[in-house]
Design a protein around this motif. Sequence first.
Motif, PDB file in Angstrom:
ATOM      1  N   ASP A   1      -2.700  15.647  34.549  1.00  0.00           N
ATOM      2  CA  ASP A   1      -3.823  16.384  33.972  1.00  0.00           C
ATOM      3  C   ASP A   1      -3.628  17.858  34.324  1.00  0.00           C
ATOM      4  O   ASP A   1      -4.049  18.328  35.382  1.00  0.00           O
ATOM      5  CB  ASP A   1      -5.141  15.857  34.546  1.00  0.00           C
TER       6      ASP A   1
ATOM      7  N   TRP B   1       7.235  12.396  31.810  1.00  0.00           N
ATOM      8  CA  TRP B   1       7.563  11.118  31.173  1.00  0.00           C
ATOM      9  C   TRP B   1       8.975  11.089  30.586  1.00  0.00           C
ATOM     10  O   TRP B   1       9.637  10.049  30.609  1.00  0.00           O
ATOM     11  CB  TRP B   1       6.529  10.773  30.109  1.00  0.00           C
TER      12      TRP B   1
ATOM     13  N   ILE C   1      -0.663   9.924  34.956  1.00  0.00           N
ATOM     14  CA  ILE C   1      -1.003  10.701  33.768  1.00  0.00           C
ATOM     15  C   ILE C   1      -1.332  12.107  34.237  1.00  0.00           C
ATOM     16  O   ILE C   1      -2.430  12.355  34.752  1.00  0.00           O
ATOM     17  CB  ILE C   1      -2.188  10.085  33.003  1.00  0.00           C
TER      18      ILE C   1
ATOM     19  N   GLU D   1      -2.514   7.361  39.466  1.00  0.00           N
ATOM     20  CA  GLU D   1      -1.207   7.519  40.093  1.00  0.00           C
ATOM     21  C   GLU D   1      -0.812   6.285  40.890  1.00  0.00           C
ATOM     22  O   GLU D   1      -1.596   5.731  41.654  1.00  0.00           O
ATOM     23  CB  GLU D   1      -1.234   8.749  41.006  1.00  0.00           C
TER      24      GLU D   1
ATOM     25  N   ALA E   1       3.237  16.904  31.335  1.00  0.00           N
ATOM     26  CA  ALA E   1       3.248  15.511  30.856  1.00  0.00           C
ATOM     27  C   ALA E   1       4.556  15.175  30.141  1.00  0.00           C
ATOM     28  O   ALA E   1       5.135  14.102  30.342  1.00  0.00           O
ATOM     29  CB  ALA E   1       2.058  15.271  29.931  1.00  0.00           C
TER      30      ALA E   1
ATOM     31  N   ASN F   1      -3.112  14.479  39.015  1.00  0.00           N
ATOM     32  CA  ASN F   1      -2.649  13.288  38.307  1.00  0.00           C
ATOM     33  C   ASN F   1      -3.760  12.244  38.273  1.00  0.00           C
ATOM     34  O   ASN F   1      -4.526  12.105  39.226  1.00  0.00           O
ATOM     35  CB  ASN F   1      -1.421  12.678  39.005  1.00  0.00           C
ATOM     36  N   LYS F   2      -3.800  11.497  37.190  1.00  0.00           N
ATOM     37  CA  LYS F   2      -4.732  10.384  37.073  1.00  0.00           C
ATOM     38  C   LYS F   2      -3.955   9.066  37.137  1.00  0.00           C
ATOM     39  O   LYS F   2      -2.826   8.976  36.677  1.00  0.00           O
ATOM     40  CB  LYS F   2      -5.505  10.468  35.763  1.00  0.00           C
TER      41      LYS F   2
END
Length: 501
Positions: free
Chosen positions: A285, A332, A283, A294, A328, A291-292
């Motif tokens: 950031d 994705w 995700i 990961e 983001a 990144n969260k």
Amino acid sequence: MFATLMIDQLDALMLARIQFAFVISWHIIFPAFTIGLASWLTVLEFRWLKTGDSIYAEVYKHWVKIFAVTFGMGVVSGVVMSYQFGTNWAVFSDKAGNVLGPLLAYEVLTAFFLEASFLGIMLFGWGRVSKRMHFASTAIVAVGTLISGFWILSANSFMQTPQGFMIGTDGLLYPVNWLEIIFNPSFPYRYVHMITAAFLTTAFVVGGIGAYYLQSKRHTEHRRHGQVMLGMAMIMAIFVAPAQVLIGDEHGLNTLEHQPAKVAAMEGIWEDERGAALRLFAIPDQKNQTNKYEISIPYVSGLILTHSFDGEVKGLKNWAPEDQPPVAIVFWAFRIMVGIGTLMVLVGLFSLYKYFKKQQFSPNSKTFHRVWMLMTPMGFIALLAGWFVTEVGRQPWTVYGVIRTAESISPVAAQQVAATLIGFIVLYVFVFGAGSFYILRLIAQGPKPYEDPADDNFYEHSVTEGQGRTLSGDSRPAAHSKKEPEDLDTPANDSDDGGLR
């Protein structure tokens, strides 16, 4: 109330970007589908002329109706999109118009006029012109769609990798070398990648519907039609889907060279990395530049992007936050595109296995046919995801490194853009919803039996003998004919309506 909420939360720039994204997302799926469909129709008609098997004519006459509806929706959505260059993006049009205007004009003068000249024969000329002339018209329309894609992708690629221009003292872009403008660094890769995506999108739609005819109890009379559709689609899945992977790899290397920030966003890489890891899940950031959650595999991205285990990939922190794309969305969308592309390759391998087992058309191959049915819309989803990667990844520029998006917008109020955006949403849902519903009805009906109009005199289909004398200025009585007077104005027996009744 919805408009008020949008105005409160978004400014005119963001609303204009959303409006253009909405319109172009609708538009892109129709031309892409017609590019693939026109070429496939050409192959179908060639097979009919070569083999004389009426099954190809029946499949052609069925799908040409769908092509007509799709082509019309593509034209309508394209006109609306072009108007936005003047309404919402007038500053961009003023600055880049000297370069992009001629490219778009060439598309009209070459492709659109060519398609318009022969489209009528393709749609309404069956049984009214010779078979060879009708086939030539179908082939010319197919070539026209490829030429159209050539100019549109050239213009878009210039916005990605601008070359062959100069900036005048008035701040406007002026062409210096048209060959460099047209064949800019990313154009060859982008064009081949897009056309291949269009072919694959069409193939999986056709193959999915063919699989539906093979399994549906309502369409027992369409089993052979389903075999033709699925069989030809399988060829594309087996050979073209893997080729698209190689094309995409070359396109990625080109993007890394000319738009490294976009690649960093695609991969979710913030710091410079040697042997960059492949982020399977993260995700991004962007606020904190990290990144969260990961999940990654070491070295894989570095190997793909640089073809070396220790090759370096630049991270997003090399660019100021205001120069970074929305990470983001790009991250994705890229994974959706690659994921669907991988599924297409796997379906191709599954199809190859079924082919060697001689089970591709067997009623017992329910799982195989259901896989193809599930893949029917996947090409459109991958197409849109790839387009989001391309366009969102170019931000914050309209012409990469030259003109910023914030500098391109017209002096319009947020209220105006919000009102037109709502209008577009309502109108598009109604118009294109109706068109899509009609296409689904055609698919549900299935192909109709074909009667060969070879004995018809195709020069006498539209005008009766009496009407012909009137048009030619011959006012003499009908003594030239052996027919009874009451039969002179009876229309010729038109046994074929071009497939559009």
